[in-house]
Scaffold this active site. Sequence first.
Site, PDB file in Angstrom:
ATOM      1  N   TYR A  11       6.537   7.677  -4.882  1.00 62.85           N
ATOM      2  CA  TYR A  11       6.520   6.707  -3.793  1.00 62.85           C
ATOM      3  C   TYR A  11       7.959   6.264  -3.535  1.00 62.85           C
ATOM      4  O   TYR A  11       8.683   5.907  -4.472  1.00 62.85           O
ATOM      5  CB  TYR A  11       5.680   5.467  -4.155  1.00 62.85           C
ATOM      6  CG  TYR A  11       5.741   4.412  -3.074  1.00 62.85           C
ATOM      7  CD1 TYR A  11       4.763   4.335  -2.095  1.00 62.85           C
ATOM      8  CD2 TYR A  11       6.816   3.530  -2.992  1.00 62.85           C
ATOM      9  CE1 TYR A  11       4.837   3.402  -1.069  1.00 62.85           C
ATOM     10  CE2 TYR A  11       6.914   2.599  -1.973  1.00 62.85           C
ATOM     11  CZ  TYR A  11       5.924   2.536  -1.020  1.00 62.85           C
ATOM     12  OH  TYR A  11       6.009   1.618   0.005  1.00 62.85           O
ATOM     13  N   GLU A  27       8.189   4.018   4.775  1.00 63.22           N
ATOM     14  CA  GLU A  27       7.815   4.531   3.457  1.00 63.22           C
ATOM     15  C   GLU A  27       7.425   5.998   3.498  1.00 63.22           C
ATOM     16  O   GLU A  27       6.923   6.499   4.498  1.00 63.22           O
ATOM     17  CB  GLU A  27       6.715   3.680   2.805  1.00 63.22           C
ATOM     18  CG  GLU A  27       5.348   3.862   3.375  1.00 63.22           C
ATOM     19  CD  GLU A  27       4.248   3.123   2.589  1.00 63.22           C
ATOM     20  OE1 GLU A  27       4.529   2.129   1.891  1.00 63.22           O
ATOM     21  OE2 GLU A  27       3.095   3.553   2.692  1.00 63.22           O
TER      22      GLU A  27
END
Length: 379
Positions: free
Chosen positions: A101, A189
């Site tokens: 992530y 993201e």
Amino acid sequence: MKLQEYRSKEILDRHGVPLLAGRTATTPEEARAAAEEIGGPVVVKAQVLVGGRGKAGGVKLASDPDEAEQKAREIIGLDIKGITVRTVLVAPAAEIAHEYYLGLILDRAAKAITVIASAEGGVEIEETARTNPDAILRLPLHPLIGLQEHQSRRVAFFLGIPADLRKDFGRVMRGLFDAFVQSDADLAEINPLVVTDDGRLLALDAKIVLDDSALPRHPDLEAMRDLNEEEPSEIAAREAGISFIKLDGNIGCMVNGAGLAMTTMDLVKLAGGEPANFLDIGGGAKADKVTAAFRIILDDPNVKAILINIFGGITRGDEVARGIVEARSQLEREVPMVVRIVGTNEAEAKPILAEAQLITADSLDDAAAKAVAAAGGAA
Ligand code: GDP
Ligand code: MN
């Protein structure tokens, strides 16, 4: 404003973040054609503005065009968290060795753009934050200097990026940062950022959320707006220049000023009611804007009463009162209206409101109580 994955990827691609772009399709046949063009295995992905599409059956691998068409047929029309899928992204499939992530957020508490990174990619970061907070790195960036190379290296070490990919990782960080700053984002993201079996670093999923207040500087990004996924009333409000957020209660609120609008909602709740919306009509509101605001509020069938709270500064109270009376005469649906106007020309406003038989109130507490009663008591 949230951008769809394929739009977010377009932006990241422009800034040199490595990814497998693919093509969008709105029919199974188009998905098949896209898969034929790509050649080899593909992934078919629902383009909706919610997370967890994978778990909801919105992300499927296909080994050939036949299968891609089949998967697209399954995904298009699928309901994911209340949104019907209309578009899929067909992209080359990747063989995943590890998922990470990597995100940037505007952290208001830290007053800095902040890197959020975790080696537990693929799952939602909120989930990791709950179950394993130590697995997350938060690294604030200097507000003037921005991202520094040593910071990219630190993130790479924290994640355990293989040594031969650290340079590429630096490129991903730089691209993500530049994309974030140049598009005035609140969030950017990549989840997952993957290392593939053949040792490449790729952004497999991307999400960018833009700062609405900065959109006038980015007409090209504004054009990426997906109207299918917005409340029709919120679209109408934006066109009329009104800040509006729909809520679930039964008391419509029309207020000038964002702070006053929030206070009004608080007092409605304190009086035992539930606001149906947040609405800031802005300064100097004239009859046409008031009419637009009424229409937007009354478009919600739950609304049983409207509370109008106007502070007259430059805006003159009597003008607003006349605007309200005029606007009300043009409405198709009638609900009780409680009006509180204070400030400039408040005395001149009173007889206008009284003549039109609107419910008036002197204090905001009083207005909120009257609106709750007019809506038929507590919601
Ligand atoms: P999300 O569930 O909405 O976040 O959608 P993602 O695009 O992140 O996809 C969910 C998961 O599907 C990823 O975490 C991967 O595990 C998997 N996935 C997505 N694209 C590919 C791909 O190209 N190849 C493989 N093997 N898995 C993929
Ligand atoms: Mn994802």
